[in-house]
Scaffold this motif. Structure first.
Motif, PDB file in Angstrom:
ATOM      1  N   VAL A 244       0.825  -1.216   0.000  1.00 53.76           N
ATOM      2  CA  VAL A 244       0.000   0.000   0.000  1.00 53.76           C
ATOM      3  C   VAL A 244       0.859   1.266   0.000  1.00 53.76           C
ATOM      4  O   VAL A 244       0.391   2.342   0.377  1.00 53.76           O
ATOM      5  N   SER A 245       2.116   1.109  -0.410  1.00 45.62           N
ATOM      6  CA  SER A 245       2.968   2.299  -0.522  1.00 45.62           C
ATOM      7  C   SER A 245       3.577   2.424  -1.915  1.00 45.62           C
ATOM      8  O   SER A 245       4.367   3.329  -2.175  1.00 45.62           O
ATOM      9  N   GLY A 246       3.215   1.488  -2.793  1.00 42.53           N
ATOM     10  CA  GLY A 246       3.636   1.591  -4.187  1.00 42.53           C
ATOM     11  C   GLY A 246       5.042   1.116  -4.483  1.00 42.53           C
ATOM     12  O   GLY A 246       5.520   1.294  -5.608  1.00 42.53           O
ATOM     13  N   LYS A 247       5.714   0.509  -3.520  1.00 38.41           N
ATOM     14  CA  LYS A 247       7.082   0.053  -3.770  1.00 38.41           C
ATOM     15  C   LYS A 247       7.064  -1.331  -4.404  1.00 38.41           C
ATOM     16  O   LYS A 247       6.288  -2.196  -4.013  1.00 38.41           O
ATOM     17  N   GLU A 248       7.967  -1.528  -5.371  1.00 37.80           N
ATOM     18  CA  GLU A 248       8.040  -2.793  -6.098  1.00 37.80           C
ATOM     19  C   GLU A 248       9.014  -3.755  -5.413  1.00 37.80           C
ATOM     20  O   GLU A 248       9.992  -3.335  -4.785  1.00 37.80           O
ATOM     21  N   PHE A 249       8.753  -5.049  -5.588  1.00 36.16           N
ATOM     22  CA  PHE A 249       9.643  -6.053  -5.012  1.00 36.16           C
ATOM     23  C   PHE A 249      11.036  -5.974  -5.629  1.00 36.16           C
ATOM     24  O   PHE A 249      12.040  -6.226  -4.959  1.00 36.16           O
ATOM     25  N   GLY A 250      11.093  -5.610  -6.905  1.00 37.88           N
ATOM     26  CA  GLY A 250      12.394  -5.522  -7.577  1.00 37.88           C
ATOM     27  C   GLY A 250      13.338  -4.581  -6.855  1.00 37.88           C
ATOM     28  O   GLY A 250      14.545  -4.851  -6.753  1.00 37.88           O
ATOM     29  N   MET A 251      12.812  -3.486  -6.347  1.00 32.33           N
ATOM     30  CA  MET A 251      13.647  -2.533  -5.623  1.00 32.33           C
ATOM     31  C   MET A 251      14.155  -3.161  -4.324  1.00 32.33           C
ATOM     32  O   MET A 251      15.328  -3.008  -3.962  1.00 32.33           O
ATOM     33  N   ARG A 252      13.274  -3.890  -3.639  1.00 33.92           N
ATOM     34  CA  ARG A 252      13.675  -4.550  -2.393  1.00 33.92           C
ATOM     35  C   ARG A 252      14.724  -5.631  -2.662  1.00 33.92           C
ATOM     36  O   ARG A 252      15.664  -5.817  -1.884  1.00 33.92           O
ATOM     37  N   ARG A 253      14.556  -6.327  -3.762  1.00 33.15           N
ATOM     38  CA  ARG A 253      15.515  -7.381  -4.103  1.00 33.15           C
ATOM     39  C   ARG A 253      16.882  -6.785  -4.383  1.00 33.15           C
ATOM     40  O   ARG A 253      17.916  -7.318  -3.945  1.00 33.15           O
ATOM     41  N   ALA A 254      16.894  -5.666  -5.099  1.00 31.82           N
ATOM     42  CA  ALA A 254      18.174  -5.017  -5.408  1.00 31.82           C
ATOM     43  C   ALA A 254      18.860  -4.547  -4.126  1.00 31.82           C
ATOM     44  O   ALA A 254      20.085  -4.696  -3.966  1.00 31.82           O
ATOM     45  N   ARG A 298     -11.301   2.923  -9.116  1.00 27.21           N
ATOM     46  CA  ARG A 298     -10.250   2.595  -8.147  1.00 27.21           C
ATOM     47  C   ARG A 298      -9.085   1.868  -8.819  1.00 27.21           C
ATOM     48  O   ARG A 298      -7.927   2.095  -8.479  1.00 27.21           O
ATOM     49  N   ILE A 299      -9.396   0.977  -9.747  1.00 22.99           N
ATOM     50  CA  ILE A 299      -8.329   0.270 -10.463  1.00 22.99           C
ATOM     51  C   ILE A 299      -7.504   1.259 -11.282  1.00 22.99           C
ATOM     52  O   ILE A 299      -6.264   1.190 -11.314  1.00 22.99           O
ATOM     53  N   ALA A 300      -8.194   2.196 -11.922  1.00 26.52           N
ATOM     54  CA  ALA A 300      -7.488   3.184 -12.742  1.00 26.52           C
ATOM     55  C   ALA A 300      -6.578   4.070 -11.898  1.00 26.52           C
ATOM     56  O   ALA A 300      -5.513   4.512 -12.357  1.00 26.52           O
ATOM     57  N   ASN A 301      -6.977   4.334 -10.661  1.00 25.70           N
ATOM     58  CA  ASN A 301      -6.203   5.226  -9.792  1.00 25.70           C
ATOM     59  C   ASN A 301      -5.284   4.478  -8.830  1.00 25.70           C
ATOM     60  O   ASN A 301      -4.683   5.093  -7.944  1.00 25.70           O
ATOM     61  N   ALA A 302      -5.183   3.151  -8.981  1.00 25.00           N
ATOM     62  CA  ALA A 302      -4.419   2.350  -8.026  1.00 25.00           C
ATOM     63  C   ALA A 302      -2.967   2.800  -7.939  1.00 25.00           C
ATOM     64  O   ALA A 302      -2.426   2.994  -6.842  1.00 25.00           O
ATOM     65  N   ARG A 304      -1.636   5.641  -8.718  1.00 25.76           N
ATOM     66  CA  ARG A 304      -1.548   6.976  -8.129  1.00 25.76           C
ATOM     67  C   ARG A 304      -1.729   6.918  -6.612  1.00 25.76           C
ATOM     68  O   ARG A 304      -1.128   7.702  -5.870  1.00 25.76           O
ATOM     69  N   ASN A 305      -2.551   5.969  -6.152  1.00 30.71           N
ATOM     70  CA  ASN A 305      -2.802   5.832  -4.714  1.00 30.71           C
ATOM     71  C   ASN A 305      -1.790   4.930  -4.011  1.00 30.71           C
ATOM     72  O   ASN A 305      -1.911   4.674  -2.811  1.00 30.71           O
ATOM     73  N   GLY A 306      -0.811   4.428  -4.761  1.00 34.77           N
ATOM     74  CA  GLY A 306       0.248   3.628  -4.147  1.00 34.77           C
ATOM     75  C   GLY A 306      -0.153   2.209  -3.818  1.00 34.77           C
ATOM     76  O   GLY A 306       0.419   1.601  -2.905  1.00 34.77           O
ATOM     77  N   VAL A 307      -1.147   1.662  -4.522  1.00 35.92           N
ATOM     78  CA  VAL A 307      -1.551   0.276  -4.287  1.00 35.92           C
ATOM     79  C   VAL A 307      -1.472  -0.500  -5.592  1.00 35.92           C
ATOM     80  O   VAL A 307      -1.315   0.074  -6.676  1.00 35.92           O
ATOM     81  N   PHE A 308      -1.605  -1.809  -5.473  1.00 31.74           N
ATOM     82  CA  PHE A 308      -1.492  -2.680  -6.641  1.00 31.74           C
ATOM     83  C   PHE A 308      -2.806  -3.418  -6.863  1.00 31.74           C
ATOM     84  O   PHE A 308      -3.582  -3.646  -5.933  1.00 31.74           O
ATOM     85  N   VAL A 309      -3.029  -3.779  -8.110  1.00 36.21           N
ATOM     86  CA  VAL A 309      -4.196  -4.578  -8.475  1.00 36.21           C
ATOM     87  C   VAL A 309      -3.754  -6.032  -8.561  1.00 36.21           C
ATOM     88  O   VAL A 309      -2.766  -6.352  -9.228  1.00 36.21           O
ATOM     89  N   ILE A 310      -4.481  -6.904  -7.863  1.00 35.86           N
ATOM     90  CA  ILE A 310      -4.155  -8.329  -7.893  1.00 35.86           C
ATOM     91  C   ILE A 310      -5.283  -9.083  -8.580  1.00 35.86           C
ATOM     92  O   ILE A 310      -6.345  -8.515  -8.876  1.00 35.86           O
TER      93      ILE A 310
END
Length: 466
Positions: A244-254, A298-302, A304-310
């Motif tokens: 819920v903060s928009g950070k990607e796993f790829g960044m954490r992995r790096a 909500r999906i369109a703004n996901a 922008r709101n820092g969340v992901f669609v699953i």
């Protein structure tokens, strides 16, 4: 009768003692009925009392069973011996834990509890308990030193000096055992802390070198066990935050690779998925109560709101929205919204329901208006009944005056008395007219209140019929 204040003060001081004595007597009667003389003897011994089988036997004569009479003296003595041992052993344990010398036994002999009960002495029991308490004291001190990461050898010497200063026995095995426990905790805490802060387990190398240099034992298994366990929580916490903060796993992995930190992608993604499931379910819940279906928006703004669609976003949102929408779109709700004169978004409800909801909303408004008029009518009726009571009291008083005047023996009939009689009669008739008028008004007001109450009941009832 006035009681002497000094007597009352004395009574207040004695009352708790009397109550305590009563409770003790009741407990002793209960013990007699149980008939366990070993227990009775143990209680006496553990309370620091002398052997008093004869007194106990006499007390229990009216309460004990025949079964309890078998070898009661032997059982009592056996229990008392153990109780006396426990009395002195317990005090020895307490003194040993406080790092008091074993000579504290002499101070115990002079204590009020021992002198009051004339407690039989038992030095072996005291010393046995003291040794236990002393061992626990050194074990606790060793555990604290070990947990603090202090070396065993130098701390043992320091502990030995403490023992000399306090003039107590130094229980080196107990101290060493406690230190070993503390040392394990020290390394577990280190592993936990490093994993919690996202540091790689290679940190152990530096920690171990520093510890060995200070003469501290290194427990690699304790460190790694705690580090591995907490690392799971570290990655799960990251997954929960990033969802819920928009950070990607790829960044954490790096970041992890750069630090040399072990990557637990499955744990990260499981927590990430769980958090997003909660988010989309909550979004549907929030929108479902009086708001339109906003999933696409909500999906369109996901992003922008820092969340992901699953994959489950649509199903989770829809299920929650439907449930809340069903709670919102009820005739009871519409009626209450109407009563409160607050808006209701009828348009978010299913088409077939809308007419019923609009009718229920209007009924709620009508109910509110009827309730206000009912309150006024009821208040008017109450006020009129109060006025009617006052008029009737005045009429009664006037009629008593007229009757008293007519029955007065020294009454003189002349023009003045005739005028007074006519005036009183006119007043009486005016009061009767006022009473009749007020009574009719009160009846009308009561009928109006009843009619409005029936109207309110009808309005509430009919929302379920349409």
């Amino acid at each position: 009768m006035t009681l002497n204040p000094r007597f009352l003060k004395t009574l207040a001081l004695l009352l708790p003692l009397l109550l305590a004595g009563c409770q003790t007597t009741m407990q002793r009667i209960a013990d007699c009925k149980v008939g366990d003389w070993n227990m009775i003897g143990h209680k006496d011994g553990a309370a620091g009392e002398n052997q008093n089988f004869a007194e106990r036997k006499d007390f229990c004569a009216d309460y004990e069973t025949d079964k309890a009479k078998t070898d009661s003296a032997g059982n009592y003595l056996s229990g008392w011996v153990q109780g006396n041992w426990d009395f002195w052993s317990g005090r020895g344990v307490a003194d040993g834990r406080l790092a008091l010398p074993v000579s504290q036994f002499e101070a115990r002999l002079a204590s009020d509890e021992v002198r009051k009960n004339n407690t039989p002495l038992n030095r072996p029991a005291y010393e046995s308990g003291w040794n236990i308490g002393n061992g626990e004291y050194w074990n606790g001190l060793g555990k604290r030193d070990g947990t603090a990461g202090l070396p065993l050898s130098s701390q043992t010497d320091k502990a030995r000096n403490i023992a000399q200063d306090k003039q107590i026995r130094f229980d080196e095995p107990s101290y060493a055992s406690g230190w070993q426990t503390g040392n394990r905790t020290f390394w577990q805490d280190a592993g936990f802390s490093d994993a919690r802060n996202g540091l790689p387990d290679s940190e152990l190398k530096g920690r171990a070198a520093k510890a060995r240099g200070a003469g501290v034992q290194v427990l690699e298994d304790a460190y790694r066990g705690a580090w591995n366990a907490e690392l799971v929580n570290y990655w799960r916490n990251l997954g929960t935050q990033d969802a819920v903060s928009g950070k990607e796993f790829g960044m954490r992995r790096a970041e992890a690779k750069q630090k040399g930190l072990k990557i637990l992608e499955s744990d990260y993604r499981a927590a990430w998925e769980e958090r997003l499931a909660v988010y989309w379910r909550q979004a549907g819940t929030d929108d479902g109560y009086g708001k339109p279906f906003q999933l696409e928006e909500r999906i369109a703004n996901a992003a922008r709101n820092g969340v992901f669609v699953i994959g489950r976003s649509r199903a989770l949102y829809t299920e929650a929205w439907d449930a809340q929408n069903a709670r919102y779109c009820t005739v009871e709700n519409a009626f209450e919204f109407g009563r409160a004169n607050s808006g209701m978004a009828v348009e978010v409800c299913q088409g077939p329901l809308r007419d019923r909801l609009k009718h229920a909303y209007a009924s709620g408004q009508d109910y509110n208006n009827a309730a206000a008029r009912h309150a006024r009518a009821a208040a008017d009726a109450n006020e009129l009944h109060g006025r009617l009571d006052d008029l009737q009291r005045r009429l009664g008083r006037l009629e008593r005056e007229i009757r008293a005047e007519l029955e007065r023996k020294d009454r003189v009939v002349n023009d003045d008395t005739k005028r007074q009689d006519r005036r009183r009669e006119l007043d009486r008739r005016d009061l009767i007219d006022a009473i009749n008028h007020t009574e009719r008004m009160a009846i009308d007001a009561g009928r109006q209140a009843d009619r409005l109450e029936r109207e309110m009941q009808r309005l509430r009832r009919e929302i379920f019929l349409n």
